[in-house]
Every structure is written in structure tokens, then in C-alpha cells.
Design a protein around this motif. Structure first.
Motif, short mmCIF file in Angstrom:
data_model
loop_
_atom_site.label_atom_id
_atom_site.label_comp_id
_atom_site.label_asym_id
_atom_site.label_seq_id
_atom_site.Cartn_x
_atom_site.Cartn_y
_atom_site.Cartn_z
N PHE A 1 -8.88 -1.92 14.73
CA PHE A 1 -8.66 -2.21 13.31
C PHE A 1 -8.69 -0.93 12.49
N ILE A 2 -7.87 -0.90 11.46
CA ILE A 2 -7.82 0.24 10.55
C ILE A 2 -8.04 -0.29 9.14
N LEU A 3 -8.98 0.32 8.42
CA LEU A 3 -9.21 -0.04 7.02
C LEU A 3 -8.44 0.92 6.13
N ASN A 4 -7.70 0.38 5.17
CA ASN A 4 -6.89 1.19 4.25
C ASN A 4 -7.00 0.64 2.84
N THR A 5 -6.40 1.35 1.91
CA THR A 5 -6.30 0.91 0.53
C THR A 5 -4.83 1.00 0.13
N ASP A 6 -4.32 -0.06 -0.51
CA ASP A 6 -2.91 -0.03 -0.93
C ASP A 6 -2.74 0.75 -2.23
N TYR B 1 -2.40 -0.21 -5.15
CA TYR B 1 -3.08 -0.81 -6.30
C TYR B 1 -4.60 -0.75 -6.18
N GLY B 2 -5.10 -0.12 -5.13
CA GLY B 2 -6.54 0.02 -4.93
C GLY B 2 -7.19 -1.13 -4.19
N HIS B 3 -6.40 -2.03 -3.60
CA HIS B 3 -6.96 -3.15 -2.86
C HIS B 3 -7.23 -2.73 -1.42
N VAL B 4 -8.43 -3.03 -0.93
CA VAL B 4 -8.82 -2.69 0.44
C VAL B 4 -8.27 -3.75 1.39
N TYR B 5 -7.76 -3.30 2.55
CA TYR B 5 -7.27 -4.24 3.55
C TYR B 5 -7.52 -3.68 4.95
N ALA B 6 -7.49 -4.59 5.93
CA ALA B 6 -7.61 -4.21 7.33
C ALA B 6 -6.29 -4.57 8.01
N THR B 7 -5.90 -3.77 8.97
CA THR B 7 -4.70 -4.03 9.75
C THR B 7 -4.99 -3.64 11.20
N PRO C 1 -13.07 -11.55 4.23
CA PRO C 1 -12.80 -11.36 5.65
C PRO C 1 -12.96 -9.90 6.10
N VAL C 2 -12.65 -8.95 5.24
CA VAL C 2 -12.80 -7.54 5.61
C VAL C 2 -14.28 -7.17 5.75
N LYS C 3 -15.12 -7.66 4.85
CA LYS C 3 -16.56 -7.42 4.96
C LYS C 3 -17.13 -8.08 6.21
#
Length: 126
Positions: A47-52, A54-60, A96-98
């Protein structure tokens, strides 16, 4: 229906078994589109954590995981579209990311798989 599953079963407490089931559920809902055999490939570094923008954190998912019947395009050079699991900023309990981050932080860093068997002593500890 999903909100009933979340509130009634997966988010009622934080024991290790429920946390593991919660992570399996959020990964399956947000990132996996095909079969259970895919879960066997998952590791802590899958998994990789990133920020888009707009500043929203996401995992991919990282590129090391491969799904059956890859939908990459006409040729193998076309990149696979990345699915994203976004954080819920106003609800830390249901984020879900937390949940994924908490599970990874509590998993042995030398493990071979993300979803290893739970040991009996871990299950009986408070």
C-alpha cells in the motif's frame, strides 16, 4: 447494508480479530475487484499513502500486486488505472485509511503476508 455491517460488527471494538476483519473488508470494498486469491499477495508494503491535488489523503496499491484478468488495455504497456481508498476526515472511527494504517503498525514488519494467522496468545490478551 454496508453501514449496518460497519456499526454492528466491524467497528464495535478494537480486538485484533475484529481489526483484521475490518481491514480485510475495507481493502476488499475499496481496492480489490477480483476474487480472494488476490488477498494472499498483499504484504505490508503493498500500500502507498498519498495526498491528491485537493489535500485529501488516500491509499492505493503498489505495482507489485497483480489481479487476475488484468484490465490494463490493449497492450501490456498501457498502465493500470489506480484505485484509491480515501480517508474520511470527519470520522476517525470509520476511516478506512486509518484502519489500514493502524493494522499495518501492529503487524510484525518481518511477516510474509498482510493477513497471517492470528496466534492464540494474541487472541486471549486484553
Amino acid at each position: 447494508m454496508i453501514s449496518k455491517i460497519n456499526s454492528a460488527h466491524l467497528f464495535r471494538n478494537n480486538n485484533p480479530v475484529i481489526l483484521r476483519l475490518r481491514v480485510w473488508f475495507v481493502v476488499a470494498i475499496h481496492l480489490v475487484s477480483r476474487g480472494l486469491e488476490f488477498h494472499e499477495q498483499l504484504k505490508i508494503n503493498s500500500f502507498i499513502l498519498n495526498t491528491d491535488d485537493y489535500g485529501h489523503v488516500y491509499a492505493t496499491l503498489s505495482n507489485e500486486t497483480k489481479q487476475k484478468n488484468w484490465q490494463g488495455g490493449i497492450d501490456k504497456q498501457t498502465p493500470q488505472k489506480k484505485k484509491r481508498m480515501f480517508a474520511i476526515s470527519n470520522s476517525e472511527k470509520y476511516c478506512p485509511v486509518k484502519t489500514l494504517s493502524d493494522f499495518i503498525s501492529k503487524t510484525d514488519p518481518n511477516t510474509s503476508s498482510l493477513f497471517n494467522r492470528c496466534s492464540k496468545p494474541a487472541l486471549s490478551s486484553p
